[in-house]
Write a protein that holds these residues in place. Structure first.
Motif, PDB file in Angstrom:
ATOM      1  N   UNK A   1      -0.796  -3.320   4.401  1.00 26.16           N
ATOM      2  CA  UNK A   1      -1.129  -2.019   3.823  1.00 26.16           C
ATOM      3  C   UNK A   1      -0.257  -0.919   4.421  1.00 26.16           C
ATOM      4  N   UNK A   2      -0.111  -0.924   5.746  1.00 25.35           N
ATOM      5  CA  UNK A   2       0.679   0.123   6.392  1.00 25.35           C
ATOM      6  C   UNK A   2       2.158  -0.012   6.062  1.00 25.35           C
ATOM      7  N   UNK A   3       2.659  -1.256   6.021  1.00 31.02           N
ATOM      8  CA  UNK A   3       4.072  -1.464   5.758  1.00 31.02           C
ATOM      9  C   UNK A   3       4.486  -1.098   4.354  1.00 31.02           C
ATOM     10  N   UNK A   4       3.566  -1.251   3.408  1.00 27.52           N
ATOM     11  CA  UNK A   4       3.880  -0.946   2.011  1.00 27.52           C
ATOM     12  C   UNK A   4       3.493   0.480   1.622  1.00 27.52           C
ATOM     13  N   UNK A   5       2.436   1.009   2.253  1.00 25.83           N
ATOM     14  CA  UNK A   5       1.876   2.287   1.814  1.00 25.83           C
ATOM     15  C   UNK A   5       1.037   2.144   0.565  1.00 25.83           C
ATOM     16  N   UNK A   6       0.774   0.891   0.149  1.00 28.41           N
ATOM     17  CA  UNK A   6      -0.010   0.639  -1.058  1.00 28.41           C
ATOM     18  C   UNK A   6      -1.434   0.260  -0.685  1.00 28.41           C
ATOM     19  N   UNK A   7      -2.310   0.336  -1.667  1.00 23.27           N
ATOM     20  CA  UNK A   7      -3.733   0.132  -1.410  1.00 23.27           C
ATOM     21  C   UNK A   7      -4.128  -1.324  -1.637  1.00 23.27           C
ATOM     22  N   UNK A   8      -4.744  -1.968  -0.646  1.00 22.43           N
ATOM     23  CA  UNK A   8      -5.227  -3.337  -0.861  1.00 22.43           C
ATOM     24  C   UNK A   8      -6.446  -3.342  -1.768  1.00 22.43           C
TER      25      UNK A   8
ATOM     26  N   UNK B   1      -9.540 -17.585   8.229  1.00 23.53           N
ATOM     27  CA  UNK B   1      -9.663 -16.670   9.374  1.00 23.53           C
ATOM     28  C   UNK B   1      -8.735 -15.468   9.254  1.00 23.53           C
ATOM     29  N   UNK B   2      -7.671 -15.591   8.474  1.00 25.51           N
ATOM     30  CA  UNK B   2      -6.691 -14.511   8.383  1.00 25.51           C
ATOM     31  C   UNK B   2      -6.293 -14.315   6.930  1.00 25.51           C
ATOM     32  N   UNK B   3      -6.013 -13.093   6.555  1.00 25.97           N
ATOM     33  CA  UNK B   3      -5.548 -12.811   5.195  1.00 25.97           C
ATOM     34  C   UNK B   3      -4.027 -12.747   5.191  1.00 25.97           C
ATOM     35  N   UNK B   4      -3.419 -13.692   4.497  1.00 29.07           N
ATOM     36  CA  UNK B   4      -1.972 -13.694   4.287  1.00 29.07           C
ATOM     37  C   UNK B   4      -1.616 -13.357   2.848  1.00 29.07           C
ATOM     38  N   UNK B   5      -2.589 -13.478   1.955  1.00 32.17           N
ATOM     39  CA  UNK B   5      -2.381 -13.335   0.511  1.00 32.17           C
ATOM     40  C   UNK B   5      -3.013 -12.020   0.060  1.00 32.17           C
ATOM     41  N   UNK B   6      -2.266 -11.251  -0.748  1.00 34.90           N
ATOM     42  CA  UNK B   6      -2.665  -9.873  -1.016  1.00 34.90           C
ATOM     43  C   UNK B   6      -2.454  -9.482  -2.475  1.00 34.90           C
ATOM     44  N   UNK B   7      -3.296  -8.561  -2.913  1.00 35.67           N
ATOM     45  CA  UNK B   7      -3.092  -7.829  -4.162  1.00 35.67           C
ATOM     46  C   UNK B   7      -3.083  -6.357  -3.776  1.00 35.67           C
ATOM     47  N   UNK B   8      -1.928  -5.715  -3.920  1.00 36.06           N
ATOM     48  CA  UNK B   8      -1.744  -4.323  -3.523  1.00 36.06           C
ATOM     49  C   UNK B   8      -1.441  -3.470  -4.751  1.00 36.06           C
TER      50      UNK B   8
ATOM     51  N   UNK C   1     -10.153   4.957 -10.840  1.00 34.27           N
ATOM     52  CA  UNK C   1     -10.465   4.602  -9.450  1.00 34.27           C
ATOM     53  C   UNK C   1      -9.902   3.228  -9.100  1.00 34.27           C
ATOM     54  N   UNK C   2      -9.225   3.147  -7.950  1.00 31.14           N
ATOM     55  CA  UNK C   2      -8.650   1.872  -7.511  1.00 31.14           C
ATOM     56  C   UNK C   2      -9.668   1.128  -6.656  1.00 31.14           C
ATOM     57  N   UNK C   3     -10.751   0.732  -7.297  1.00 30.41           N
ATOM     58  CA  UNK C   3     -11.768  -0.078  -6.639  1.00 30.41           C
ATOM     59  C   UNK C   3     -11.879  -1.396  -7.384  1.00 30.41           C
ATOM     60  N   UNK C   4     -12.094  -2.473  -6.646  1.00 29.74           N
ATOM     61  CA  UNK C   4     -12.100  -3.802  -7.258  1.00 29.74           C
ATOM     62  C   UNK C   4     -13.051  -4.713  -6.514  1.00 29.74           C
TER      63      UNK C   4
END
Length: 265
Positions: free
Chosen positions: A202-209, A222-229, A239-242
């Motif tokens: 999120x910080x590296x892209x500036x986009x919203x997860x 245990x860790x999130x490697x896969x994303x929808x931004x 609204x960007x809520x999902x």
């Protein structure tokens, strides 16, 4: 709009180590996404029965458009080479990413990303799908594929990628991806295995997860490697809520990340 990203581990099950076309099709059917990004995708690889895994997923997902984009010609971990301008490796084993869509695609674009010049740590899949021992591996070329979708809510740009596992280099690639996507029509989405936890992505892209859920390893994430931004620009007053989920499917050491994004005209 249902969005999903899924690292398919070339269609392999961690339970028995086999690649079964029906299992992959069942997983895609269960995900039931309108737009699905795929990573670690084989095409014409002997290890996956010489299948075109993107085409298998597109048929199972009732897609009207799909595209496989090779990152390398050959087999990762064995012998492979990057693609050159005059060498697309079309009739040879390929490995890369795919994007499938139930919406028509107005335009496709491919952006190639350089591999890290130094090797990085990667964890093999251990027994039961858990994390095994770390290994130092040479990085591979990466790729971004973009599609401008003709949706009922207007044009939407979607990018799909699988970034480097080398720390720091994946952040550099992520910034390249964001710059490339911002040359295309808004609103914009990025789907993929970014090999980054949620906060750096999120910080590296500036986009919203659009979903914050662990996806790896599939047996007990245990860790999130896969994303929808989502690029915060260009959505107007939507609204960007999902709602997000990581269903258990019979393929891969990752779970798919599935996001339901409500869009009103």
């Amino acid at each position: 709009m249902r969005l999903a990203t899924f690292n398919v581990l070339h269609g392999r099950s961690i339970d028995d180590g086999l690649v079964d076309q029906r299992r992959l099709a069942e997983a895609v059917t269960a995900i039931d996404a309108d737009v699905l990004a795929l990573q670690e995708v084989d095409r014409l690889q002997p290890r996956s029965g010489s299948l075109d895994l993107t085409a298998v997923a597109a048929e199972a997902g009732r897609a009207v458009a799909h595209r496989f984009v090779a990152a390398v010609v050959g087999t990762p971990g064995e012998t492979y080479r990057p693609l050159a301008f005059d060498d697309d490796g079309a009739d040879q084993p390929n490995y890369g990413i795919g994007l499938i869509s139930r919406y028509p695609v107005r335009a496709w674009q491919t952006v190639r990303l350089s591999p890290s010049p130094v090797p990085g740590p990667i964890y093999a899949v251990g027994a039961g799908g858990g994390r095994g021992r770390p290994m130092l591996l040479r990085d591979e070329p990466r790729v971004l594929v973009t599609a401008v979708l003709d949706t009922p809510w207007g044009d939407v740009t979607v990018g799909a990628t699988h970034l480097s596992f080398v720390p720091g280099w994946n952040l550099w690639q992520l910034r390249q991806v964001v710059r490339a996507l911002r040359t295309l029509p808004a609103p914009r989405l990025l789907l993929g295995d970014l090999n980054l936890p949620a906060a750096p992505a999120a910080l590296g892209s500036g986009w919203r997860p659009l979903g914050r859920l662990p996806t790896f390893p599939s047996s007990a994430p245990r860790v999130q490697l896969d994303h929808v931004l989502a690029d915060p620009r260009g959505w107007g007053d939507r609204p960007l809520t999902a709602d997000a989920a990581t269903p258990c499917v019979p393929v891969s050491d990752h779970r798919p990340l599935v996001v339901d994004l409500p869009l009103a005209k």
